[in-house]
Design a protein around this motif. Structure first.
Motif, mmCIF file in Angstrom:
data_model
loop_
_atom_site.group_PDB
_atom_site.id
_atom_site.type_symbol
_atom_site.label_atom_id
_atom_site.label_comp_id
_atom_site.label_asym_id
_atom_site.label_seq_id
_atom_site.Cartn_x
_atom_site.Cartn_y
_atom_site.Cartn_z
ATOM 1 N N ALA A 1 -9.218 6.590 -4.282
ATOM 2 C CA ALA A 1 -10.283 5.654 -4.633
ATOM 3 C C ALA A 1 -10.589 4.731 -3.460
ATOM 4 C CB ALA A 1 -9.879 4.839 -5.863
ATOM 5 N N MET A 2 -9.526 4.261 -2.786
ATOM 6 C CA MET A 2 -9.723 3.373 -1.643
ATOM 7 C C MET A 2 -10.446 4.112 -0.519
ATOM 8 S SD MET A 2 -6.003 1.481 -1.705
ATOM 9 C CE MET A 2 -6.154 0.524 -0.210
ATOM 10 N N PHE A 3 -10.046 5.348 -0.314
ATOM 11 C CA PHE A 3 -10.666 6.111 0.760
ATOM 12 C C PHE A 3 -12.153 6.305 0.483
ATOM 13 C CE2 PHE A 3 -11.937 9.997 2.969
ATOM 14 C CZ PHE A 3 -11.539 9.676 4.260
ATOM 15 N N ALA A 4 -12.458 6.559 -0.792
ATOM 16 C CA ALA A 4 -13.860 6.764 -1.159
ATOM 17 C C ALA A 4 -14.680 5.517 -0.817
ATOM 18 C CB ALA A 4 -13.967 7.099 -2.646
ATOM 19 N N VAL A 5 -14.109 4.347 -1.064
ATOM 20 C CA VAL A 5 -14.833 3.101 -0.761
ATOM 21 C C VAL A 5 -15.107 2.999 0.738
ATOM 22 C CG1 VAL A 5 -14.702 0.586 -0.776
ATOM 23 C CG2 VAL A 5 -13.889 1.892 -2.757
ATOM 24 N N LEU A 6 -14.064 3.241 1.536
ATOM 25 C CA LEU A 6 -14.220 3.140 2.992
ATOM 26 C C LEU A 6 -15.227 4.176 3.498
ATOM 27 C CD1 LEU A 6 -10.685 2.590 4.552
ATOM 28 C CD2 LEU A 6 -12.611 1.013 4.487
ATOM 29 N N ASP A 7 -15.102 5.391 2.962
ATOM 30 C CA ASP A 7 -15.957 6.486 3.385
ATOM 31 C C ASP A 7 -17.413 6.147 3.099
ATOM 32 O OD1 ASP A 7 -16.054 9.034 4.564
ATOM 33 O OD2 ASP A 7 -16.495 9.933 2.596
ATOM 34 N N GLY A 8 -17.617 5.453 1.965
ATOM 35 C CA GLY A 8 -18.984 5.084 1.601
ATOM 36 C C GLY A 8 -19.478 3.855 2.348
ATOM 37 N N ALA A 9 -18.567 3.094 2.895
ATOM 38 C CA ALA A 9 -18.971 1.854 3.558
ATOM 39 C C ALA A 9 -19.503 2.115 4.963
ATOM 40 C CB ALA A 9 -17.803 0.878 3.605
ATOM 41 N N PHE B 1 0.823 -1.196 0.000
ATOM 42 C CA PHE B 1 0.000 0.000 0.000
ATOM 43 C C PHE B 1 0.866 1.258 0.000
ATOM 44 C CE2 PHE B 1 -2.029 3.257 2.719
ATOM 45 C CZ PHE B 1 -3.069 3.609 1.877
ATOM 46 N N SER B 2 2.016 1.189 0.641
ATOM 47 C CA SER B 2 2.884 2.363 0.724
ATOM 48 C C SER B 2 3.289 2.876 -0.656
ATOM 49 C CB SER B 2 4.147 2.035 1.518
ATOM 50 O OG SER B 2 3.814 1.457 2.734
ATOM 51 N N GLU B 3 3.294 1.987 -1.655
ATOM 52 C CA GLU B 3 3.718 2.408 -2.996
ATOM 53 C C GLU B 3 2.546 2.943 -3.824
ATOM 54 O OE1 GLU B 3 5.701 -1.034 -4.798
ATOM 55 O OE2 GLU B 3 6.148 -1.674 -2.753
ATOM 56 N N ALA B 4 1.325 2.873 -3.289
ATOM 57 C CA ALA B 4 0.148 3.223 -4.083
ATOM 58 C C ALA B 4 0.180 4.692 -4.502
ATOM 59 C CB ALA B 4 -1.117 2.935 -3.284
ATOM 60 N N SER B 5 -0.372 4.958 -5.685
ATOM 61 C CA SER B 5 -0.421 6.342 -6.168
ATOM 62 C C SER B 5 -1.530 7.107 -5.442
ATOM 63 C CB SER B 5 -0.707 6.353 -7.675
ATOM 64 O OG SER B 5 -2.017 5.869 -7.882
ATOM 65 N N ASP B 6 -1.503 8.427 -5.572
ATOM 66 C CA ASP B 6 -2.521 9.250 -4.912
ATOM 67 C C ASP B 6 -3.925 8.887 -5.390
ATOM 68 O OD1 ASP B 6 -0.646 10.498 -3.476
ATOM 69 O OD2 ASP B 6 -0.528 12.303 -4.745
ATOM 70 N N TRP C 1 -4.327 11.262 12.836
ATOM 71 C CA TRP C 1 -4.838 11.353 11.464
ATOM 72 C C TRP C 1 -6.114 12.195 11.419
ATOM 73 C CZ3 TRP C 1 -8.999 8.051 9.215
ATOM 74 C CH2 TRP C 1 -9.099 8.212 7.818
ATOM 75 N N PRO C 2 -6.141 13.241 10.576
ATOM 76 C CA PRO C 2 -7.314 14.116 10.552
ATOM 77 C C PRO C 2 -8.502 13.531 9.795
ATOM 78 C CG PRO C 2 -5.600 14.983 9.116
ATOM 79 C CD PRO C 2 -5.033 13.762 9.769
ATOM 80 N N GLY C 3 -8.356 12.349 9.232
ATOM 81 C CA GLY C 3 -9.499 11.718 8.583
ATOM 82 C C GLY C 3 -9.635 12.035 7.104
ATOM 83 N N THR C 4 -8.534 12.413 6.474
ATOM 84 C CA THR C 4 -8.603 12.733 5.047
ATOM 85 C C THR C 4 -7.754 11.768 4.229
ATOM 86 O OG1 THR C 4 -6.709 14.201 5.183
ATOM 87 C CG2 THR C 4 -8.881 15.202 5.529
ATOM 88 N N ALA C 5 -8.127 11.629 2.946
ATOM 89 C CA ALA C 5 -7.408 10.721 2.063
ATOM 90 C C ALA C 5 -5.962 11.180 1.860
ATOM 91 C CB ALA C 5 -8.119 10.629 0.712
ATOM 92 N N GLU C 6 -5.780 12.508 1.775
ATOM 93 C CA GLU C 6 -4.453 13.054 1.455
ATOM 94 C C GLU C 6 -3.427 12.685 2.522
ATOM 95 O OE1 GLU C 6 -7.296 15.074 1.451
ATOM 96 O OE2 GLU C 6 -7.491 14.639 -0.695
ATOM 97 N N THR C 7 -3.868 12.591 3.763
ATOM 98 C CA THR C 7 -2.922 12.375 4.862
ATOM 99 C C THR C 7 -2.822 10.898 5.278
ATOM 100 O OG1 THR C 7 -4.742 12.949 6.318
ATOM 101 C CG2 THR C 7 -3.116 14.669 5.872
ATOM 102 N N TRP C 8 -3.617 10.060 4.599
ATOM 103 C CA TRP C 8 -3.693 8.654 5.009
ATOM 104 C C TRP C 8 -2.321 8.018 5.132
ATOM 105 C CZ3 TRP C 8 -7.363 4.671 2.115
ATOM 106 C CH2 TRP C 8 -7.236 3.415 2.729
ATOM 107 N N LYS C 9 -1.539 8.149 4.038
ATOM 108 C CA LYS C 9 -0.265 7.433 4.015
ATOM 109 C C LYS C 9 0.703 7.908 5.100
ATOM 110 C CE LYS C 9 1.369 5.876 -0.311
ATOM 111 N NZ LYS C 9 1.785 6.313 -1.654
#
Lengths: 293, 344, 613
Positions: free
Chosen positions: C177-185, C167-172, C229-237
């Motif tokens: 996209a992953m965050f959107a899935v979790l956020d929607g779940a 996951f550490s190598e994943a692109s932004d 973690w403030p709960g945003t996709a940008e800061t996830w990694k």
């Protein structure tokens, strides 16, 4: 010589007693295979166990001194532990002795830069209390009799080196050595023939006093779990197996007395006897003490 | 004398360097994987063989030893002794936090040891070969032959188990709550001293109750050693020419003993002070562990038992430095005290 | 020091000793002191450390939406939720698209320790933080799988970008996209939180009711303020897979539980908790809890005897010493739930130092020694269970049938187990490696965790049996600390080792999965077992079915099937599950045994129910 022996024992009944006690220990070590026969196919140092039950069992016809936690036979452990104690003491003290004589002798005899370097190295080794140093090294080397002995040897030569060096410095000033130099004897010959034999006495007295300390330190290492492998006949190991039972149980504080008294008492008596003997030897042989009597 | 002092001061850093080589070479006995243990703080860090390889690489554990030594030394000079998994904090911090507890223990033990040891040693020598001497020697040698761990456990059985006079650990919880509160000023970290400085005598009492058992087990063993040394150096000086002269002049035995012989006999005893501290510090390893007294000693024992190599080597480095510095101080004091010290 | 000070000091000592001898001998009437030997590490609930010691703290400080009902392993009571969702009350809905929606109405009026109010947003944030922070092998993997269909973030990221490995190598774009899935779940609607399970998971409620899993609820506002973690996709990694001591909740906590952290004295290894007076169920009877690490057994025993400790950890081997002590209660034995197992490494790393000579020449073993099923079966028949259970554990133990505690339902089913049979063992040894094993003998090193008496004794008993069978058979036993053990295990270096697993989930799925699935906790480093599990129709597929089903009977049968496969293939030496006995001062009341209650190396304690006479 006879006079000194007389001094040592006749005038000093406690010294005599300690000598007699040590003789018993020696006999036990020598005749260990007869006193506590080993199990076939097993190392005699492996303490036989009678089952695996946890709580120690009191002395019985089958187990004269009872059994420890995990049912190791205390009698067997104590008897063969005597050999282990002599083994540890002999190897550690004689290695320390030889190393010390070599290092101290060379350092004192040649003096100058060699002396300076060796003495600073000695200082560094001396900067650790013996038990701590051995503890650190034993941790690094891992469990086992071998690593324990190495750990003890590495930090046991410094006292001898200092003693011998001081003695060599003294002897160097004395006439017969100067005479040997004067007739052109080579350095090493003067050192080996004339000086070292004369430094052996103080080092030997030191050695006799060290034996008790070394065995005690070894048992402290075992107590901390850094000593011999589990089940190896060793007093410290037996005491560490008693560690959790010393304060007794519901039937009173002395419920498991035999787990402590036999190995603990035997270790204590051994150390005490050596210390008394060492003291007596020092009183008799130590040149600085000679005038005292 | 100044030349001697200058030389001692010059050699000091060299000795420390030697110490660092000695301590580091201990770690050369370990495999790279074993040295890696010092960097593993949590099971989750290691999730596969490739991680092990990566970590070895990252921490340079497969580099030549001299490179590793250099890196380690640089760290040590910056006060970085590595991370101790036993203490869950950097080694330097762990030692710093636990040092006051051990210091308190050692300081408290050293007073009765020195007083008892010297007084009884002198008495013993003054009554040379009389019953008092024999009795004293026997007691001293018995104490000297007693394994600390056995003694400590017996002390705990008696004073905590049976009599309930003294308690394990450093403070009772109520006292700890006060000591760690904002109103209580931690001047030194030594509970007894801080209690006095804050005027909290209840804390002083509680701290004393907790420290008594470890102090007792240290005193009983190490008192004997000092007693023996004082006795023999006393005997030696009692037979020196000037003492004989004093005697010959018909001076009272008491004056001979205390004025002439003791002064000289005390010099080796002063040197012994350094050794004594060393012994006490070795003794605390076992006593602190048994009495659950959280000091440097129990930290070292725990680090050794849990194969916390960073902890144990950091401890060795710290301790060696301390001892070498102390030896220097003792030597220098000695040089001032005793004009006979020359360049030898 | 002047004379006055001296005399005051003296007085203080005397008075102190006299008064305290009366006063300080027992713990206070509203104080509980626990003398334990479990080192507490991070107390951040999102940092999964699999360490039950921290869980003890969680159970006092934090709460979950649901909890297990007292004395039950299958029914729940609402905690921070107000209702237990079910299909009957309409809070579990199966959508036509094959998804399951589970809704929790959140309790109102619940306060965090700092005075903040519990909201549905806090619940969502708590789950998201746990799911996004954990690296592979984390405790939240079942929840992640239920919500996304992937067991860990690495595999999930790979589904977006096949080229990457972690996951550490994943692109932004992938992270977004992953965050959107979790956020929607996980969605919030007023006081309701709804979980959208893309993969039906019968055990979902169980896994969020447990302190170990993703279920702990923290305060979003406060936690973010601490620098989390403030709960945003940008800061996830930036916050993903941190070092243990780098998480902001490492040593502080702000939960809703009946107790709050008063102090954590790492140097003295003491954690103090105090009563939270605004607790929603009303303040607890006990005011202070002290968790005190006491290494030396003699000290612990004396503390218990003298009343200076209310609960003390008594290793099973020292039970004889506490039986019959005055004013000390020894609870009836109850199943510990701890599975004790010896592993066989079928493919050992060839550079392992535990192989001896590395050949079957009597001084070692080859790297594939345990891949011969005859060797494994021979050893399985060499342990004298009766003796082990009766001599060592005083009869207070049972042989387990597989990776499943006696508390778990599948254990009721008929599953074969190995029995002590030296003759059969000899036969298997003679068959192994075409008779070479019997002819030449072997030597290797087995490893167990230092200080574990049960593990050590099991290995010693097997060794004694083997030596008696053939003097050429021998192995050494090495006691290891965890930070030595883990790198060795993960690089497949250890031929035979012991490990244990605490009580995880009453259904039994968690432990069976950890031991048997190809991606179970232990198995990525057990090549032989991975192969077995991945066979078509094999363990992995059966376990997948077991996780999905909502039918308890079907799940139990599926798990039993996996346990039988384990028996047939002699995969592990399933040792025993022992019964444990809580030992505590008699003045302490309200303790009851609950296997799901996390303990600190001893049976769990429901802190809220305790009081003193």
């Amino acid at each position: 010589m006879i006079k000194t022996l007389k001094n040592l024992f006749i005038k000093n009944p406690i010294g005599l007693l300690s000598g007699a006690i040590l003789l018993v220990y020696t006999l036990v070590a020598i005749f260990a295979p007869l006193i506590a026969p080993p199990t076939p196919y097993r190392s005699p140092y492996e303490i036989p166990r009678d089952g695996f039950a946890i709580a120690p069992k009191p002395p019985s016809a089958e187990h004269w001194f009872g059994t420890t936690e995990g049912q190791f036979d205390i009698f067997h452990g104590v008897v063969w532990g005597t050999r282990t104690a002599f083994k540890i003491a002999a190897v550690v003290v004689s290695c320390g002795f030889v190393l010390g004589i070599l290092i101290g002798g060379i350092s004192g005899f040649y003096g100058g830069v060699i002396d300076e370097i060796t003495m600073r190295i000695t200082d560094i080794f001396l900067s650790f209390p013996f038990l701590l140093a051995a503890m650190v090294l034993a941790t690094v080397l891992g469990k086992g009799l071998g690593s324990m002995i190495i750990a003890l040897v590495v930090f046991r030569w410094m006292t001898y080196a200092r003693l011998v060096r001081a003695e060599v410095l003294r002897l160097k000033q004395i006439t017969f050595v100067e005479a040997a130099h004067a007739i052109g004897a080579p350095n090493w010959r003067v050192l080996v023939r004339h000086i070292l034999p004369n430094c052996v006495y103080p080092a030997m007295i030191q050695a006799s006093m060290d034996i008790g300390r070394v065995v005690m330190s070894a048992s402290a290492l075992s107590f901390l779990g850094l000593g011999v492998e589990a089940g190896y006949a060793d007093w410290g190991q037996l005491i560490s197996l008693a560690r959790n039972w010393i304060i007794g149980g519901a039937q009173g504080a002395f419920q498991y007395w035999y787990t402590v008294i036999f190995p603990g008492g035997i270790l204590f008596l051994f150390v005490l006897s050596w210390n008394i003997l060492g003291d007596a030897l020092r009183d008799v042989f130590d040149p600085r003490m000679r005038g005292v009597h | 004398m100044w030349a001697y002092i200058a030389r001692r001061l010059l050699i000091f850093p060299v000795t420390l360097l030697g110490l660092s080589i000695l301590v580091f070479s201990l770690s050369a006995f370990l495999t790279p994987e074993e040295r890696l243990m010092a960097y593993i703080h949590s099971p989750l860090q290691v999730r596969g063989p490739e991680v092990v390889a990566q970590m070895l690489e990252k921490h340079g554990l497969t580099d030549p030893l001299y490179e590793q030594y250099w890196r380690w030394l640089k760290g040590v000079l910056q006060g970085n002794l590595g991370f101790s998994t036993t203490a869950q904090e950097p080694v330097a911090q762990a030692i710093a936090k636990r040092l006051p507890a051990t210091l308190e223990l050692v300081l408290l033990a050293i007073i009765p040891i020195i007083l008892g040891g010297i007084v009884l040693g002198v008495l013993s020598a003054a009554h040379h070969n009389k019953p008092l001497d024999h009795g004293m020697r026997l007691i001293a040698i018995t104490g000297w032959s007693m394994p600390t761990f056995l003694l400590a456990l017996l002390i705990m059985m008696l004073f905590y188990g049976e009599l309930r006079w003294f308690l394990p650990q450093r403070l009772s919880y109520w006292a700890k709550d006060i000591v760690l509160s904002a109103e209580f000023v931690r001047y030194t970290g030594l509970n007894i001293l801080d209690g006095m400085l804050n005027g909290r005598w209840d804390i002083v009492g509680d701290a004393l109750r907790h420290i008594m058992m470890p102090v007792l087990s240290l005193v009983l063993v190490d008192w004997a050693a000092l007693c023996r040394i004082t006795r023999s150096s006393m005997l030696e000086s009692l037979h020196q020419d000037y003492v004989r002269t004093a005697r010959a002049k018909g001076q009272q035995e008491r004056i001979v003993v205390f004025r002439h012989a003791l002064r000289n006999a005390l010099l080796p005893a002063v040197t012994f002070g350094g050794m004594l501290v060393a012994w006490l510090l070795a003794g605390v390893v076992i006593t602190e562990t048994i009495f659950n007294y959280e000091g440097v000693g129990s930290f070292a024992a725990a680090a050794a038992q849990q194969l916390d190599f960073a902890g144990i080597l950091g401890f060795a480095m710290f301790f060696g430095t301390l001892m070498i510095s102390m030896n220097l101080i003792v030597d220098l004091t000695y040089a001032f005290l005793d004009p006979r010290v020359r360049l030898d | 020091m002047n004379k006055k000070t001296m005399s005051r000091l003296f007085l203080a000592v005397v008075v102190g000793i006299l008064t305290l001898s009366a006063a300080a001998f027992a713990t206070a009437s509203d104080e509980i002191v626990v003398a334990h030997i479990g080192q507490i590490t991070s107390i951040d609930p999102s940092y999964a450390n699999w360490s039950s010691n921290s869980n003890t703290v969680y159970s006092a400080v934090y709460e979950t939406l649901l909890n297990f009902a007292k004395d039950s392993l299958t029914s729940y009571v609402p905690m921070l939720a107000t209702v237990v969702p079910s299909r009957d009350n309409g809070l579990i809905i199966d959508t036509p698209g094959g998804e399951t929606l589970i809704t929790f109405p959140i309790r109102e009026g619940v306060k965090f320790h700092n005075g903040g109010d519990l909201t549905a947003d806090d619940v969502k944030y708590s789950y998201l933080r746990k799911l996004t922070l954990e690296g592979p092998g984390g405790e939240s993997s079942v929840v992640l799988q239920a919500l996304t269909g992937y067991e860990n973030l690495d595999a999930w990221a790979q589904a977006f970008e096949p080229a990457i490995e972690t996951f550490s190598e994943a692109s932004d774009a992938t992270v977004q996209a992953m965050f959107a899935v979790l956020d929607g779940a996980i969605t919030v609607d007023g006081i309701n939180v709804t979980f959208r399970l893309t993969q039906p998971t019968g055990l979902f409620l169980q896994f969020i009711s447990h302190y170990q899993a993703a279920g702990i609820i923290i305060d979003k506002e406060w936690t973010v303020l601490q620098g989390a973690w403030p709960g945003t996709a940008e800061t996830w990694k930036d916050f993903y897979n941190p070092n243990e001591e780098d998480t902001v909740l490492y040593g502080v906590a702000n939960g809703t539980g009946p107790f709050k952290i008063a102090r954590w004295d790492i140097t003295n290894q003491e954690m103090s908790l105090t009563r939270f007076d605004d607790y929603w169920r009303g303040p607890a009877a006990i005011k202070t809890i002290r968790l005190q690490y006491v290494e030396e057994w003699s000290t612990r025993l004396l503390m218990l005897q003298n009343g200076d400790a209310d609960f003390a950890y008594v290793p099973p081997n020292f039970m004889p010493q506490v039986a019959g002590l005055p004013n000390v209660t020894v609870a009836d034995p109850s199943p510990s739930g701890v599975i004790r197992v010896v592993f066989f490494q079928q493919i050992i790393a060839e550079d392992s130092r535990f192989l001896g000579s590395g050949q079957l020449d009597g001084d070692g073993i080859p790297y594939d020694f345990f891949s011969d099923i005859n060797v494994r079966k021979a050893i399985l028949h060499s342990l004298d269970w009766d003796r082990y259970i009766n001599e060592l554990l005083g009869g207070n133990a049972f042989q387990i049938k597989g990776a499943c505690s006696r508390l778990c339902a599948p254990n009721e089913l008929d599953i074969p187990v190995y029995s002590y049979d030296p003759a059969l063992a000899e036969q298997y040894f003679k068959a192994a490696f075409d008779g070479e094993v019997w002819e030449n003998g072997f030597k290797f090193t087995a490893v167990h965790n230092a200080g574990n008496f049960l593990a050590k004794s099991a290995l010693e008993m097997i060794r004694e049996e083997l030596r008696a069978m053939n003097p050429k058979f021998d192995f050494e036993i090495h006691a290891s600390t965890w930070n030595e053990f883990i790198p060795l295990r993960t690089s497949s270096q250890i031929p035979m080792f012991y490990s244990g697993w605490g009580f995880d989930d009453p259904a039994g799925y968690g432990t069976v999965n950890a031991y048997m699935a190809s991606d179970g906790y232990f198995n990525p480093y057990m090549p032989g077992l991975v192969e077995l599990a991945q066979q078509p129709g094999g363990i992995d597929e059966i376990l997948d079915k077991a996780l999905r089903t909502f039918d308890d009977v079907e799940r139990n049968e599926l798990l039993a099937e996996v346990m039988t496969i384990s028996y047939e293939n002699a995969t592990h030496l399933w040792l025993v599950e022992e019964a444990v006995q809580m030992v505590y001062r008699s003045e302490v009341k309200g303790w009851y045994h609950s296997p799901v209650q996390p303990g600190i190396n001893m049976p769990g304690i429901d802190w809220y129910s305790l009081y003193k006479d």
